[in-house]
Design a protein around this motif. Structure first.
Motif, PDB file in Angstrom:
ATOM      1  N   PHE A  69      78.353 -39.865  -4.662  1.00 17.14           N
ATOM      2  CA  PHE A  69      78.727 -38.646  -4.549  1.00 17.14           C
ATOM      3  C   PHE A  69      80.075 -37.939  -4.177  1.00 17.14           C
ATOM      4  CE2 PHE A  69      80.159 -34.800  -1.792  1.00 17.14           C
ATOM      5  CZ  PHE A  69      79.745 -33.860  -2.102  1.00 17.14           C
ATOM      6  N   LYS A  70      80.971 -38.670  -4.094  1.00 16.10           N
ATOM      7  CA  LYS A  70      82.717 -38.507  -3.637  1.00 16.10           C
ATOM      8  C   LYS A  70      83.501 -39.304  -4.648  1.00 16.10           C
ATOM      9  CE  LYS A  70      83.757 -36.575  -0.013  1.00 16.10           C
ATOM     10  NZ  LYS A  70      84.811 -35.775   0.351  1.00 16.10           N
ATOM     11  N   THR A  71      83.158 -40.252  -5.508  1.00 13.58           N
ATOM     12  CA  THR A  71      83.749 -40.838  -6.789  1.00 13.58           C
ATOM     13  C   THR A  71      83.090 -39.590  -7.874  1.00 13.58           C
ATOM     14  OG1 THR A  71      83.044 -43.161  -6.236  1.00 13.58           O
ATOM     15  CG2 THR A  71      82.952 -42.435  -8.333  1.00 13.58           C
ATOM     16  N   ILE A  72      82.400 -38.761  -8.032  1.00 12.42           N
ATOM     17  CA  ILE A  72      82.329 -37.696  -9.367  1.00 12.42           C
ATOM     18  C   ILE A  72      83.405 -36.423  -8.494  1.00 12.42           C
ATOM     19  CG2 ILE A  72      80.429 -35.654  -9.716  1.00 12.42           C
ATOM     20  CD1 ILE A  72      78.744 -37.586  -9.236  1.00 12.42           C
ATOM     21  N   CYS A  73      83.098 -36.729  -6.772  1.00 12.10           N
ATOM     22  CA  CYS A  73      84.128 -35.152  -6.876  1.00 12.10           C
ATOM     23  C   CYS A  73      85.600 -35.836  -6.724  1.00 12.10           C
ATOM     24  CB  CYS A  73      83.543 -35.630  -4.957  1.00 12.10           C
ATOM     25  SG  CYS A  73      82.424 -34.043  -4.377  1.00 12.10           S
ATOM     26  N   THR A  74      86.006 -36.721  -6.672  1.00 11.83           N
ATOM     27  CA  THR A  74      87.278 -36.800  -6.905  1.00 11.83           C
ATOM     28  C   THR A  74      88.271 -36.775  -8.361  1.00 11.83           C
ATOM     29  OG1 THR A  74      87.392 -38.632  -4.852  1.00 11.83           O
ATOM     30  CG2 THR A  74      88.614 -39.038  -6.535  1.00 11.83           C
ATOM     31  N   ALA A  75      86.786 -37.569  -9.071  1.00 13.05           N
ATOM     32  CA  ALA A  75      86.590 -37.195 -10.855  1.00 13.05           C
ATOM     33  C   ALA A  75      86.974 -35.934 -10.901  1.00 13.05           C
ATOM     34  CB  ALA A  75      85.996 -38.196 -11.387  1.00 13.05           C
ATOM     35  N   LYS A  76      86.126 -34.822 -10.714  1.00 12.35           N
ATOM     36  CA  LYS A  76      85.958 -33.236 -10.958  1.00 12.35           C
ATOM     37  C   LYS A  76      87.638 -33.097 -10.619  1.00 12.35           C
ATOM     38  CE  LYS A  76      83.554 -29.835 -10.728  1.00 12.35           C
ATOM     39  NZ  LYS A  76      82.429 -28.386  -9.862  1.00 12.35           N
ATOM     40  N   ALA A  77      88.448 -33.616  -9.258  1.00 10.76           N
ATOM     41  CA  ALA A  77      89.207 -32.939  -8.718  1.00 10.76           C
ATOM     42  C   ALA A  77      90.328 -33.224  -9.563  1.00 10.76           C
ATOM     43  CB  ALA A  77      89.352 -32.978  -7.090  1.00 10.76           C
ATOM     44  N   LYS A  78      90.262 -34.704  -9.652  1.00 18.07           N
ATOM     45  CA  LYS A  78      91.591 -34.656 -11.060  1.00 18.07           C
ATOM     46  C   LYS A  78      91.350 -34.292 -12.094  1.00 18.07           C
ATOM     47  CE  LYS A  78      92.657 -39.321  -8.977  1.00 18.07           C
ATOM     48  NZ  LYS A  78      92.305 -41.088  -9.247  1.00 18.07           N
ATOM     49  N   ALA A  79      90.498 -34.274 -13.238  1.00 17.82           N
ATOM     50  CA  ALA A  79      89.873 -33.015 -13.786  1.00 17.82           C
ATOM     51  C   ALA A  79      90.692 -32.010 -14.156  1.00 17.82           C
ATOM     52  CB  ALA A  79      88.683 -33.916 -14.497  1.00 17.82           C
ATOM     53  N   MET A  80      90.585 -31.726 -12.940  1.00 15.51           N
ATOM     54  CA  MET A  80      90.367 -29.780 -12.966  1.00 15.51           C
ATOM     55  C   MET A  80      92.249 -29.752 -12.249  1.00 15.51           C
ATOM     56  SD  MET A  80      88.100 -28.613 -13.274  1.00 15.51           S
ATOM     57  CE  MET A  80      88.322 -26.488 -12.947  1.00 15.51           C
ATOM     58  N   ASP A  81      92.387 -30.676 -11.719  1.00 13.59           N
ATOM     59  CA  ASP A  81      94.227 -30.592 -11.525  1.00 13.59           C
ATOM     60  C   ASP A  81      95.452 -29.713 -12.551  1.00 13.59           C
ATOM     61  OD1 ASP A  81      96.255 -30.759  -9.509  1.00 13.59           O
ATOM     62  OD2 ASP A  81      97.092 -31.957 -10.776  1.00 13.59           O
ATOM     63  N   GLY A  82      95.165 -30.298 -13.848  1.00 15.00           N
ATOM     64  CA  GLY A  82      96.002 -29.635 -14.765  1.00 15.00           C
ATOM     65  C   GLY A  82      95.693 -28.167 -15.352  1.00 15.00           C
ATOM     66  N   ARG A 140      99.155 -21.357  -6.643  1.00 14.23           N
ATOM     67  CA  ARG A 140      99.744 -22.553  -6.426  1.00 14.23           C
ATOM     68  C   ARG A 140      98.554 -22.817  -5.190  1.00 14.23           C
ATOM     69  NH1 ARG A 140     101.770 -21.831  -1.879  1.00 14.23           N
ATOM     70  NH2 ARG A 140     101.989 -20.012  -1.663  1.00 14.23           N
ATOM     71  N   GLU A 141      97.836 -21.450  -4.331  1.00 12.78           N
ATOM     72  CA  GLU A 141      97.337 -22.187  -3.531  1.00 12.78           C
ATOM     73  C   GLU A 141      96.132 -22.705  -3.275  1.00 12.78           C
ATOM     74  OE1 GLU A 141      95.963 -19.233   0.278  1.00 12.78           O
ATOM     75  OE2 GLU A 141      96.825 -18.048  -1.088  1.00 12.78           O
ATOM     76  N   LEU A 142      95.191 -22.414  -5.221  1.00 12.91           N
ATOM     77  CA  LEU A 142      94.390 -22.938  -5.466  1.00 12.91           C
ATOM     78  C   LEU A 142      94.991 -25.343  -5.162  1.00 12.91           C
ATOM     79  CD1 LEU A 142      91.368 -23.344  -5.885  1.00 12.91           C
ATOM     80  CD2 LEU A 142      91.772 -22.609  -8.198  1.00 12.91           C
ATOM     81  N   LYS A 143      95.424 -25.056  -5.632  1.00 12.37           N
ATOM     82  CA  LYS A 143      95.765 -26.578  -6.480  1.00 12.37           C
ATOM     83  C   LYS A 143      96.319 -26.962  -5.299  1.00 12.37           C
ATOM     84  CE  LYS A 143      98.973 -28.907 -10.048  1.00 12.37           C
ATOM     85  NZ  LYS A 143      98.036 -28.392 -10.796  1.00 12.37           N
ATOM     86  N   GLU A 144      96.524 -26.582  -4.093  1.00  9.06           N
ATOM     87  CA  GLU A 144      97.376 -27.243  -2.756  1.00  9.06           C
ATOM     88  C   GLU A 144      95.960 -27.243  -2.430  1.00  9.06           C
ATOM     89  OE1 GLU A 144     100.184 -24.785  -0.687  1.00  9.06           O
ATOM     90  OE2 GLU A 144     101.401 -24.774  -1.671  1.00  9.06           O
ATOM     91  N   LEU A 145      95.251 -26.795  -1.985  1.00  8.36           N
ATOM     92  CA  LEU A 145      92.863 -27.196  -1.739  1.00  8.36           C
ATOM     93  C   LEU A 145      92.575 -28.553  -2.433  1.00  8.36           C
ATOM     94  CD1 LEU A 145      92.022 -23.518  -0.989  1.00  8.36           C
ATOM     95  CD2 LEU A 145      93.297 -25.472   0.547  1.00  8.36           C
ATOM     96  N   MET A 146      92.898 -28.227  -3.453  1.00  2.42           N
ATOM     97  CA  MET A 146      92.467 -29.146  -4.332  1.00  2.42           C
ATOM     98  C   MET A 146      93.580 -30.601  -3.962  1.00  2.42           C
ATOM     99  SD  MET A 146      91.666 -27.396  -8.172  1.00  2.42           S
ATOM    100  CE  MET A 146      90.778 -28.789  -8.700  1.00  2.42           C
ATOM    101  N   GLN A 147      93.877 -30.305  -4.430  1.00  2.12           N
ATOM    102  CA  GLN A 147      94.849 -32.134  -3.871  1.00  2.12           C
ATOM    103  C   GLN A 147      94.889 -32.362  -2.323  1.00  2.12           C
ATOM    104  OE1 GLN A 147      99.314 -31.089  -5.031  1.00  2.12           O
ATOM    105  NE2 GLN A 147      99.318 -31.634  -6.989  1.00  2.12           N
ATOM    106  N   LEU A 148      94.003 -31.346  -1.588  1.00  6.90           N
ATOM    107  CA  LEU A 148      94.179 -32.037  -0.163  1.00  6.90           C
ATOM    108  C   LEU A 148      93.075 -32.231  -0.147  1.00  6.90           C
ATOM    109  CD1 LEU A 148      94.618 -31.756   2.918  1.00  6.90           C
ATOM    110  CD2 LEU A 148      93.819 -30.178   2.885  1.00  6.90           C
ATOM    111  N   ASP A 149      91.749 -31.990  -0.776  1.00  2.97           N
ATOM    112  CA  ASP A 149      90.596 -32.345  -0.898  1.00  2.97           C
ATOM    113  C   ASP A 149      90.645 -33.860  -1.831  1.00  2.97           C
ATOM    114  OD1 ASP A 149      87.326 -32.248  -0.855  1.00  2.97           O
ATOM    115  OD2 ASP A 149      87.999 -32.221  -3.456  1.00  2.97           O
TER     116      ASP A 149
END
Length: 69
Positions: A21-34, A39-48
């Motif tokens: 589950f955490k692997t999938i969450c990490t992959a999704k967060a990395k994919a969505m980063d770009g 700015r605020e959402l990007k900071e939250l996603m980077q923290l996650d």
């Protein structure tokens, strides 16, 4: 907190499920980063992402300790 000496089979399965589950969450967060421009959402996603990576390391360490015993 005391570290467990071993994990039962069902506990190992649960840790593997959390790891997946955490692997999938990490992959999704990395994919969505770009794609994120807010700015605020990007900071939250980077923290996650940072927290997910730490959780992955902790889960992997737990599995390593449990399999070594």
């Amino acid at each position: 907190m005391q570290q467990p000496n071993h994990l039962a089979a069902h506990e190992m399965m649960e840790v593997h499920e959390l790891l997946n589950f955490k692997t999938i969450c990490t992959a999704k967060a990395k994919a969505m980063d770009g794609l994120v421009t807010d700015r605020e959402l990007k900071e939250l996603m980077q923290l996650d992402l940072q927290q997910s990576l730490q959780a992955l390391n902790n889960l992997q360490a737990l599995l390593t300790r449990a399999q070594a015993q």
